[in-house]
Design a protein around this motif. Structure first.
Motif, PDB file in Angstrom:
ATOM      1  N   LEU A 195     101.930   7.390  27.160  1.00  0.00           N
ATOM      2  CA  LEU A 195     101.338   8.717  27.326  1.00  0.00           C
ATOM      3  C   LEU A 195     102.280   9.639  28.101  1.00  0.00           C
ATOM      4  O   LEU A 195     102.487  10.786  27.716  1.00  0.00           O
ATOM      5  CB  LEU A 195      99.997   8.611  28.065  1.00  0.00           C
ATOM      6  CG  LEU A 195      98.855   7.937  27.311  1.00  0.00           C
ATOM      7  CD1 LEU A 195      97.623   7.842  28.196  1.00  0.00           C
ATOM      8  CD2 LEU A 195      98.521   8.682  26.040  1.00  0.00           C
ATOM      9  N   ALA A 196     102.859   9.128  29.156  1.00  0.00           N
ATOM     10  CA  ALA A 196     103.763   9.946  29.973  1.00  0.00           C
ATOM     11  C   ALA A 196     105.013  10.343  29.193  1.00  0.00           C
ATOM     12  O   ALA A 196     105.454  11.494  29.259  1.00  0.00           O
ATOM     13  CB  ALA A 196     104.147   9.186  31.239  1.00  0.00           C
ATOM     14  N   SER A 197     105.575   9.394  28.430  1.00  0.00           N
ATOM     15  CA  SER A 197     106.785   9.714  27.670  1.00  0.00           C
ATOM     16  C   SER A 197     106.473  10.705  26.549  1.00  0.00           C
ATOM     17  O   SER A 197     107.290  11.590  26.263  1.00  0.00           O
ATOM     18  CB  SER A 197     107.429   8.452  27.112  1.00  0.00           C
ATOM     19  OG  SER A 197     106.618   7.861  26.134  1.00  0.00           O
ATOM     20  N   SER A 198     105.309  10.585  25.930  1.00  0.00           N
ATOM     21  CA  SER A 198     104.931  11.535  24.881  1.00  0.00           C
ATOM     22  C   SER A 198     104.747  12.934  25.461  1.00  0.00           C
ATOM     23  O   SER A 198     105.197  13.921  24.876  1.00  0.00           O
ATOM     24  CB  SER A 198     103.641  11.096  24.196  1.00  0.00           C
ATOM     25  OG  SER A 198     103.874  10.001  23.368  1.00  0.00           O
ATOM     26  N   LYS A 199     104.089  13.012  26.619  1.00  0.00           N
ATOM     27  CA  LYS A 199     103.879  14.321  27.244  1.00  0.00           C
ATOM     28  C   LYS A 199     105.207  14.944  27.651  1.00  0.00           C
ATOM     29  O   LYS A 199     105.404  16.154  27.504  1.00  0.00           O
ATOM     30  CB  LYS A 199     102.953  14.181  28.449  1.00  0.00           C
ATOM     31  CG  LYS A 199     101.510  13.918  28.043  1.00  0.00           C
ATOM     32  CD  LYS A 199     100.604  13.749  29.234  1.00  0.00           C
ATOM     33  CE  LYS A 199      99.183  13.438  28.765  1.00  0.00           C
ATOM     34  NZ  LYS A 199      98.261  13.232  29.880  1.00  0.00           N
ATOM     35  N   ALA A 200     106.128  14.129  28.147  1.00  0.00           N
ATOM     36  CA  ALA A 200     107.444  14.641  28.527  1.00  0.00           C
ATOM     37  C   ALA A 200     108.208  15.131  27.300  1.00  0.00           C
ATOM     38  O   ALA A 200     108.872  16.181  27.344  1.00  0.00           O
ATOM     39  CB  ALA A 200     108.237  13.557  29.247  1.00  0.00           C
ATOM     40  N   ALA A 201     108.123  14.390  26.198  1.00  0.00           N
ATOM     41  CA  ALA A 201     108.803  14.791  24.972  1.00  0.00           C
ATOM     42  C   ALA A 201     108.219  16.095  24.428  1.00  0.00           C
ATOM     43  O   ALA A 201     108.963  16.979  23.979  1.00  0.00           O
ATOM     44  CB  ALA A 201     108.706  13.684  23.931  1.00  0.00           C
TER      45      ALA A 201
END
Length: 109
Positions: free
Chosen positions: A60-66
């Motif tokens: 979730l965190a990596s998707s939001k950052a992307a």
């Protein structure tokens, strides 16, 4: 001793070369025993279950950052139309991945 033609990957604490041949094979997976006492490989569902719980917050965190990164790229006025199209497409893909993961975790209807 190491063959001259064999590439050196690293050195150990004594300074001796470590090569592919010296490296141990990576552990492939855990084995479970069934009722007959024989070892069996874990099922895909068992493997994914444990990995899903631990990877969910990172995903979730990596998707939001992307998503944030793609949105910042779209704000750039000097972006060509082709690049803008590619970034929009990547943004849409990342948003759909985030929504799918949130639904899986019960965070979204």
């Amino acid at each position: 001793p190491r063959d001259k033609n064999e590439p050196c990957l690293a050195t150990d604490e004594d300074g001796a070369a470590i090569t592919n041949r010296d490296q141990a094979a990576p552990e492939v997976g855990h084995e479970f025993s069934d009722s007959s006492g024989e070892a069996t490989a874990p099922s895909k569902a068992q493997d994914e279950e444990g990995a899903e719980d631990s990877e969910a917050p990172e995903l979730l965190a990596s998707s939001k950052a992307a998503i944030e990164k793609f949105e910042l790229q779209l704000d750039n006025p000097s972006l060509s139309q082709a690049k803008r199209y590619a970034v929009k497409k990547a943004l849409a893909m990342e948003r759909s991945k985030l929504i799918r993961e949130e639904r899986k975790l019960g965070l979204r209807k």
